[in-house]
Design a protein around this motif. Structure first.
Motif, PDB file in Angstrom:
ATOM      1  N   UNK A  38       0.817  -1.230   0.000  1.00 15.01           N
ATOM      2  CA  UNK A  38       0.000   0.000   0.000  1.00 15.01           C
ATOM      3  C   UNK A  38       0.844   1.270   0.000  1.00 15.01           C
ATOM      4  N   UNK A  39       1.952   1.272   0.732  1.00 11.94           N
ATOM      5  CA  UNK A  39       2.816   2.456   0.776  1.00 11.94           C
ATOM      6  C   UNK A  39       3.542   2.666  -0.554  1.00 11.94           C
ATOM      7  N   UNK A  40       3.997   1.576  -1.162  1.00 12.02           N
ATOM      8  CA  UNK A  40       4.659   1.689  -2.461  1.00 12.02           C
ATOM      9  C   UNK A  40       3.700   2.225  -3.516  1.00 12.02           C
ATOM     10  N   UNK A  41       2.474   1.712  -3.508  1.00 10.79           N
ATOM     11  CA  UNK A  41       1.483   2.163  -4.486  1.00 10.79           C
ATOM     12  C   UNK A  41       1.185   3.642  -4.303  1.00 10.79           C
ATOM     13  N   UNK A  42       1.045   4.070  -3.064  1.00  2.88           N
ATOM     14  CA  UNK A  42       0.723   5.471  -2.780  1.00  2.88           C
ATOM     15  C   UNK A  42       1.874   6.404  -3.133  1.00  2.88           C
ATOM     16  N   UNK A  43       3.114   5.960  -2.924  1.00  3.92           N
ATOM     17  CA  UNK A  43       4.278   6.838  -3.101  1.00  3.92           C
ATOM     18  C   UNK A  43       4.870   6.792  -4.496  1.00  3.92           C
TER      19      UNK A  43
END
Length: 438
Positions: A380-385
């Motif tokens: 989720x963090x990779x997708x958001x960033x």
């Protein structure tokens, strides 16, 4: 041998059932029940973080139960891991929501997960060893297959139970979130009782009994690191890609399909059932073929197939087509089945009997932390960033590590498992890539 295979199968099915229903709940339920005050993104990250927490305690469990498994026996150790594992799953189903007891709810949830991970750290290794050490050499892959069939069985059972509960509540979403989701966890008590009965009637491994009479090992895990440290690292690397694929399609991608693509939860669960059936077929085929063609060759073929698949997996899911989503998930479970089939024979065959439980458990669970815990929590963090390409790159990276690790390991099919088998230093050098391809 049939009794041993059945005991390993049922115990493995409970292990994966407990983990997978938690993963399903973490994706679809826990953000609302235990993290209602966070934003949707942060609630998802926090929920998947509690799922990942169990992996932190798995190596500790592998070390502790590996020590006892190498010292007092496989059977007694497996009884303890089974009871702790099942009790924690039931405990999760009994935790009140955050709305009822506040911050204590997620703290209890994390505590149950850590204790469950501790028990699971010793479960798979013991189940694999019981089958491997009882099985005839020429059919070891076949009999160890039953340990690996636990994943597919758990996928089918867990998704069907959640599907049945979800459909039974229909539009009563509030009731489902309050107590309906607890039913799959409480049903673990039934599976626990069945598995415990079978485990108590399985005899101790003769290979271990003879080794225990001839050898005395002070700290098995220390000897494993000292004697076969290279194999420990490579075995952990070999399972990283498998864990990554299994927990991405078991936790993160269902969460993505529900929150980003707004797919119906029944569709997500039905695809999980289809994936479980597919896993059963490919686990059986690859395990049986490993007796003829070798563990390393079959596992290497699965890792080689996984590498290009990781490049198209997330784009298929992001396409917005339910059919492509189903193809992506079921296709991934097919590759998981190919990679899983030989493992329960392959990893125990790598290590000497006097520290086999410790070596098998430690390598499997270290690979589980890196491959199973990190990707769902980071996605989720990779997708958001950074966008979807970063998730694809991460999955490909884990797969490359597994492929290279498999290529650097020796073939083990046909190797004896007694106390006088060759040590790592006496074994021939690894086959070349060209020989593996042939």
């Amino acid at each position: 041998m049939r009794k041993v295979a059945l005991g390993s199968y049922v115990g493995s099915a409970i292990e994966y059932y407990d983990f997978l229903i938690y993963g399903t709940a973490a994706a679809l339920v826990f953000p609302h029940v235990f993290f209602p005050n966070l934003s949707p993104l942060m609630a998802t990250i926090a929920s998947l973080g509690t799922f990942a927490a169990a992996f932190l305690s798995r190596p500790i469990g592998a070390a502790v139960f590996g020590h006892f498994g190498d010292s007092i026996g496989r059977k007694n150790t497996l009884v303890f891991t089974l009871v702790i594992m099942g009790a924690c799953s039931v405990g999760v189903g009994l935790i009140p929501s955050t709305a009822v007891i506040g911050a204590a709810a997620p703290l209890l949830l994390i505590s149950m997960r850590l204790l469950q991970g501790f028990a699971v750290g010793g479960e798979w290794a013991g189940a694999a060893l019981m089958s491997a050490e009882h099985a005839p050499k020429a059919k070891r892959g076949f009999y160890c297959m039953f340990t690996q069939l636990g994943l597919g069985t758990a996928l089918v059972l867990g998704n069907l139970v959640f599907l049945g509960v979800h459909r039974a509540f229909g539009d009563a979403e509030t009731a489902f979130l309050q107590w309906g989701w607890r039913i799959p966890f409480l049903l673990s008590a039934v599976l626990l009782a069945v598995a415990l009965y079978i485990r108590l009637h399985v005899e101790e491994s003769e290979v271990f009994t003879k080794s225990a009479a001839d050898h005395s090992v002070g700290v098995p895990i220390a000897e494993a690191v000292r004697t076969q440290g290279r194999e420990l690292v490579l075995a952990a690397g070999a399972v990283m890609g498998l864990f990554m694929l299994a927990f991405q399609v078991g936790t993160y991608f269902p969460s993505y399909a529900a929150t980003h693509l707004h797919y119906d939860e029944d569709l997500i669960l039905l695809v999980g059932v289809a994936g479980g059936l597919c896993t059963l077929v490919f686990v059986a085929a690859s395990a049986i073929l490993s007796d003829t063609y070798g563990r390393r060759r079959i596992l290497g073929a699965g890792a080689a197939l996984a590498l290009p698949w990781t490049l198209v997996l997330f784009p298929l899911i992001q396409s917005g087509s339910p059919v492509r989503y189903a193809i992506a998930i079921v296709g991934t479970y097919a590759i998981i089945g190919i990679m899983m089939g030989p493992l329960a024979a392959f990893i125990p065959e790598i290590f000497a009997v006097r520290y086999r439980y410790s070596g098998t458990g430690l390598s499997f669970n270290v690979g589980g932390i890196l491959g199973g815990a990190l990707p769902p929590a980071l996605s989720p963090m990779l997708l958001s960033s950074f966008g979807s390409w970063s998730i694809t790159a991460m999955m490909a990276g884990f797969t490359v590590v597994s492929l290279v690790s498999v290529l650097l390991l020796n073939e083990t099919a046909g190797r004896g498992l007694g106390a006088r088998e060759a040590t790592a230093e006496q074994l021939p050098a690894p086959d070349t890539l060209a020989h593996l391809a042939s």
